[in-house]
Design a protein around this motif. Structure first.
Motif, mmCIF file in Angstrom:
data_model
loop_
_atom_site.group_PDB
_atom_site.id
_atom_site.type_symbol
_atom_site.label_atom_id
_atom_site.label_comp_id
_atom_site.label_asym_id
_atom_site.label_seq_id
_atom_site.Cartn_x
_atom_site.Cartn_y
_atom_site.Cartn_z
ATOM 1 N N ALA A 1 0.828 -1.208 0.000
ATOM 2 C CA ALA A 1 0.000 0.000 0.000
ATOM 3 C C ALA A 1 0.861 1.255 0.000
ATOM 4 N N VAL A 2 1.943 1.250 0.787
ATOM 5 C CA VAL A 2 2.858 2.383 0.810
ATOM 6 C C VAL A 2 3.513 2.574 -0.553
ATOM 7 N N ALA A 3 3.907 1.470 -1.179
ATOM 8 C CA ALA A 3 4.545 1.554 -2.499
ATOM 9 C C ALA A 3 3.580 2.118 -3.537
ATOM 10 N N ARG B 1 1.807 9.189 -6.093
ATOM 11 C CA ARG B 1 2.305 10.543 -5.847
ATOM 12 C C ARG B 1 3.319 10.949 -6.907
ATOM 13 N N ALA B 2 4.208 10.004 -7.267
ATOM 14 C CA ALA B 2 5.202 10.304 -8.293
ATOM 15 C C ALA B 2 4.547 10.585 -9.637
ATOM 16 N N ARG C 1 1.501 11.808 -10.089
ATOM 17 C CA ARG C 1 0.867 13.137 -10.015
ATOM 18 C C ARG C 1 1.873 14.259 -10.143
ATOM 19 N N GLU C 2 3.058 14.077 -9.556
ATOM 20 C CA GLU C 2 4.078 15.128 -9.600
ATOM 21 C C GLU C 2 4.681 15.295 -10.991
ATOM 22 N N THR C 3 4.772 14.197 -11.727
ATOM 23 C CA THR C 3 5.373 14.273 -13.074
ATOM 24 C C THR C 3 4.373 14.649 -14.137
ATOM 25 N N SER C 4 3.059 14.450 -13.866
ATOM 26 C CA SER C 4 2.051 14.752 -14.883
ATOM 27 C C SER C 4 2.054 16.217 -15.299
#
Length: 355
Positions: free
Chosen positions: A334-336, A342-343, A345-348
């Protein structure tokens, strides 16, 4: 030719195939089965330092011998769980096997006739489980909970509350003796041999890849031409056969046939398999991790016994290990997933800006 697991789940292309190590040293260190192996080493070191005699050859030989039946059943259970099924009736099949050995021996049958007959009965028990699951479409968890009670009840019908002993010495010596020139008990030597065969089948054959494919996504495996029902039926028959043979070893090792032999053993088997990193939902796991899980549970039980810890506490420890082995990998996953999302969303926005 059976497809590789990676072709079954397109959304998981970045994840290494089930049962194979991730690339990179960090990925290998983060694997659950590697963690269990490290924990096994720590328990051994701690036990050696804190309990005199724990690391002695005699005690380790005893501890390994005490694991024989659990280890054997865990081999078949690993393949079942990888294929997203489970057999909770294995301990009851072991008890029924023990009761049959005692009843037939008491009736004057030759032990050479009793052993193959009992193993066949175990195969039939597994066949019943498999037919209920594959032909009627019933969940294996519910089916084997039912047959757990059924087969244990049959054991009491066969033998009642009697205990039969005085089996042939040459067979009891095989069950408790060591391989000549080594401290390795015969059941453990048999386990090592079968573990090698199981590892090859599970990780290096088309049949093993089919198990991972079935566990990962059964419908996709079926559309790929894998005979899902037939394979699952084979696994259940194998599970019953191994459990019955383990019942023979259990009976000869303790020198006593009883209907209640092996009560609760299924908990230790399932705990070892899940603790070893096999996903209860199927499609993921390694036999090496399961072996580490079996040894970890065995050493912990032995360590607790050396320190005069009550049997009830040992059961509590096994239950806690089972819960931890189910919860921890899911929390890590779940953490992964959260970090991955998150990664993304940040790169989009960056990708949108460059386009």
């Amino acid at each position: 030719m059976a497809p590789d697991v990676t072709t079954v789940k397109p959304e998981a292309r970045a994840v290494p195939p089930a049962g194979r190590p991730e690339r990179g040293s960090l990925g290998r260190l983060l694997r659950w089965d590697v963690f269990v192996g490290l924990l096994l080493v720590l328990v051994f070191i701690g036990g050696s330092a804190g309990s005199p005699g724990f690391a002695g050859v005699g005690n380790l030989s005893f501890a390994l011998g005490d694991l024989g039946e659990i280890a054997l059943i865990a081999l078949a259970m690993t393949m079942l769980v990888v294929a997203a099924e489970v057999d909770l009736s294995v301990a009851s099949v072991l008890g029924l096997s023990s009761a049959l050995v005692g009843a037939l021996w008491d009736a004057g049958w030759a032990i050479e006739t009793i052993i193959p007959l009992v193993v066949v009965v175990g195969a039939v028990c597994g066949l019943v489980n498999g037919l209920l699951v594959t032909r009627l479409g019933l969940p294996s968890l519910a089916v084997t909970i039912g047959t757990l009670a059924l087969y244990r009840g049959l054991a009491y019908v066969v033998l009642g509350d009697r205990a039969i002993a005085e089996f042939p010495a040459q067979y009891t010596e095989l069950a408790v003796g060591d391989v000549p020139g080594t401290p390795i008990p015969y059941p453990v030597a048999l386990f090592v041999l079968l573990a090698v065969v199981t590892a090859v089948v599970l990780h290096a054959t088309g049949f093993g890849r089919s198990l991972f494919a079935i566990g990962a996504q059964e419908e996709a495996a079926r559309f790929a031409g894998i005979r899902v029902k037939r394979i699952k039926l084979i696994l259940f028959v194998l599970s019953g056969t191994v459990a019955a043979f383990a019942g023979v070893i259990f009976t000869l090792r303790y020198g006593s046939a009883r209907a209640d032999n092996g009560v609760g053993l299924e908990l230790a088997v399932i705990a070892a398999v899940l603790l070893g990193g096999v996903d209860f939902d199927g499609g993921k796991g390694t036999l090496g991790g399961v072996i580490a899980g079996v040894l970890l549970i065995g050493l912990l039980r032995n360590l607790l016994m050396l320190n005069d810890v009550a049997t009830e506490i040992q059961s509590i420890v096994t239950g806690l290990l089972l819960i931890i082995s189910v919860i921890t990998p899911r929390l890590v996953a779940a953490v992964a997933r959260r970090r991955h999302a998150r990664a993304v969303r940040e790169t989009s926005p960056q990708r949108a800006g460059t386009s």
